[in-house]
Scaffold this active site. Sequence first.
Site, PDB file in Angstrom:
ATOM      1  N   LYS A   1      -5.024   1.286  -7.895  1.00 60.64           N
ATOM      2  CA  LYS A   1      -4.535   1.167  -9.276  1.00 60.64           C
ATOM      3  C   LYS A   1      -5.644   1.414 -10.296  1.00 60.64           C
ATOM      4  O   LYS A   1      -5.361   1.760 -11.446  1.00 60.64           O
ATOM      5  CB  LYS A   1      -3.871  -0.185  -9.480  1.00 60.64           C
ATOM      6  CG  LYS A   1      -2.571  -0.268  -8.702  1.00 60.64           C
ATOM      7  CD  LYS A   1      -1.751  -1.493  -9.015  1.00 60.64           C
ATOM      8  CE  LYS A   1      -0.407  -1.426  -8.294  1.00 60.64           C
ATOM      9  NZ  LYS A   1      -0.540  -1.539  -6.817  1.00 60.64           N
TER      10      LYS A   1
HETATM   11  C1  LIG Z   1       0.415  -0.946  -5.950  1.00 63.95           C
HETATM   12  C2  LIG Z   1       0.014  -0.692  -4.538  1.00 63.95           C
HETATM   13  C3  LIG Z   1       0.806   0.090  -3.660  1.00 63.95           C
HETATM   14  C4  LIG Z   1       2.157   0.663  -4.054  1.00 63.95           C
HETATM   15  O1  LIG Z   1       2.062   1.676  -5.018  1.00 63.95           O
HETATM   16  P1  LIG Z   1       3.324   2.060  -5.925  1.00 63.95           P
HETATM   17  O2  LIG Z   1       2.822   3.038  -6.900  1.00 63.95           O
HETATM   18  O3  LIG Z   1       3.791   0.772  -6.551  1.00 63.95           O
HETATM   19  O4  LIG Z   1       4.356   2.624  -5.000  1.00 63.95           O
HETATM   20  C5  LIG Z   1       0.332   0.313  -2.380  1.00 63.95           C
HETATM   21  N1  LIG Z   1      -0.828  -0.218  -1.951  1.00 63.95           N
HETATM   22  C6  LIG Z   1      -1.606  -0.971  -2.754  1.00 63.95           C
HETATM   23  C7  LIG Z   1      -2.873  -1.544  -2.218  1.00 63.95           C
HETATM   24  C8  LIG Z   1      -1.226  -1.224  -4.076  1.00 63.95           C
HETATM   25  O5  LIG Z   1      -2.002  -2.000  -4.871  1.00 63.95           O
END
Ligand SMILES: *Cc1c(COP(=O)(O)O)cnc(C)c1O
Length: 463
Positions: free
Chosen positions: A111
């Site tokens: 993120k």
């Molecule tokens: C947020 C997240 C996801 C999922 O991603 P999306 O964009 O919500 O589908 C997968 N793995 C980790 C470690 C995350 O923080």
Amino acid sequence: MQYVSTRGRVAPVGFAQAVMMGLATDGGLLVPALIPRVAPERLRAWSGLRFQDLALEVLDLYVDGEIPRADLCALIERSYASFTHPQVTPLIETGGLRVLELFHGPTAAFKDVALQLLGNLFEYLLARDGGHLNIVGATSGDTGSAAIYGVRGKARIHVFILHPKGRVSPIQERQMTTVLDANVHNIAIRGTFDDGQRIVKDLFNDLAFKSEFHLGAVNSINWARILAQMVYYFYAWGRVSGGDPERRVSFSVPTGNFGDVCAGFIARRMGLPIERLIIATNRNAILSRFVHSGVYEAGPVYQTLSPAMDIQLASNFERYLYFLHDGDTAAVCRLLEDLQRDGRLAVDGARLAQVQADFHAAAVSDADTLEQIRTTFDAGGYILCPHTATGVWAARDQGDAICLATAHPAKFNEAVRAAIGREAPAPPSLQGLLERAARCTELDATTAAVKDLVRSTLREDPR
Ligand SMILES: *Cc1c(COP(=O)(O)O)cnc(C)c1O
């Protein structure tokens, strides 16, 4: 470039407005009215670029002159200077596997790729156009820290993040509370994550409060987050293809709110030669069920080893519905009404065939997640985080797909230990967290208590 709402009830807006708006005012999500095509010659030229230069090319298409190119360039450089790997999102090979490491940012999860950029975009646009932004969010542990690191120290921005006291892991708590910038406000509420979500919802529903205090959110529906995530699909393709437009590549994507895989979907519509997009879910398999049956229906939320994917409804899914229906916003609204009324929506016939042409999907159990961590470790000594492991598992029979690594394994060492009997070494960003100074306010889990804190903080320091 104009942005329109998936629900069709907002006049088109430009890039800056789309970023500041987040959620469209009709409750829909903003999407570009037209997706630019990148010609094969251009893909070839882009394939040798470093991550930041590639980001500039991709973003420039969507910013479309609303931010001067030199400013955009500086903003991108600043955003990725906080990453510890020189390639930002390196593609590595281990034991016959291709892994795109997205976790070299300040909170060791993917993120950061989007939120580091979003924080700088907010700061830039607020300085230029005036205004203030006070971000309020509730976290169960994972997204709060990435949001905090995205906006720490930024002018004209405060961030208030609620977490349930004693119910997030010590590392996750410390990642948030050790950020001591004056504009960062951690609130430990004496309650649950659901209490936190309810309070945040209450604040946003109090429209007078919301507008007086310029409340905003940083959840995964902001268009700029999708945009930032598109860049690494282009980047990884360039590494594998050497710029050959005939070379198609598949990606496997650990999926929760459908933001990451949505970015891949749009990159493909821009002309990036993507063969298959594989949606990996854990036991919370609403998206996997949808791809197989055309029925989108929430089930109970299960706790799994991949908590960032423990979601019920995927907040970005509406964007896909829009493209699946060729921009027919009335059709999108009808499906959302079905979902609201019946708790489910369904597509069939040619549409379902299209869904299955767009995606492969697999739901991966905790047992299989652990087995994948073990197998990959045995094959080449590489340690996967449990989210990443679901993607690797889902890609097993899909050729040489690139697997997106969404978090550093050291953030999820309990699962790692269960799989291989040892822990992943912590990257520098996670080291010494427990010894650092921390700041956090403890409050009762009531809307009134949080409102009081927001009000008194902003009256004292409106920035
Ligand atoms: C947020 C997240 C996801 C999922 O991603 P999306 O964009 O919500 O589908 C997968 N793995 C980790 C470690 C995350 O923080």
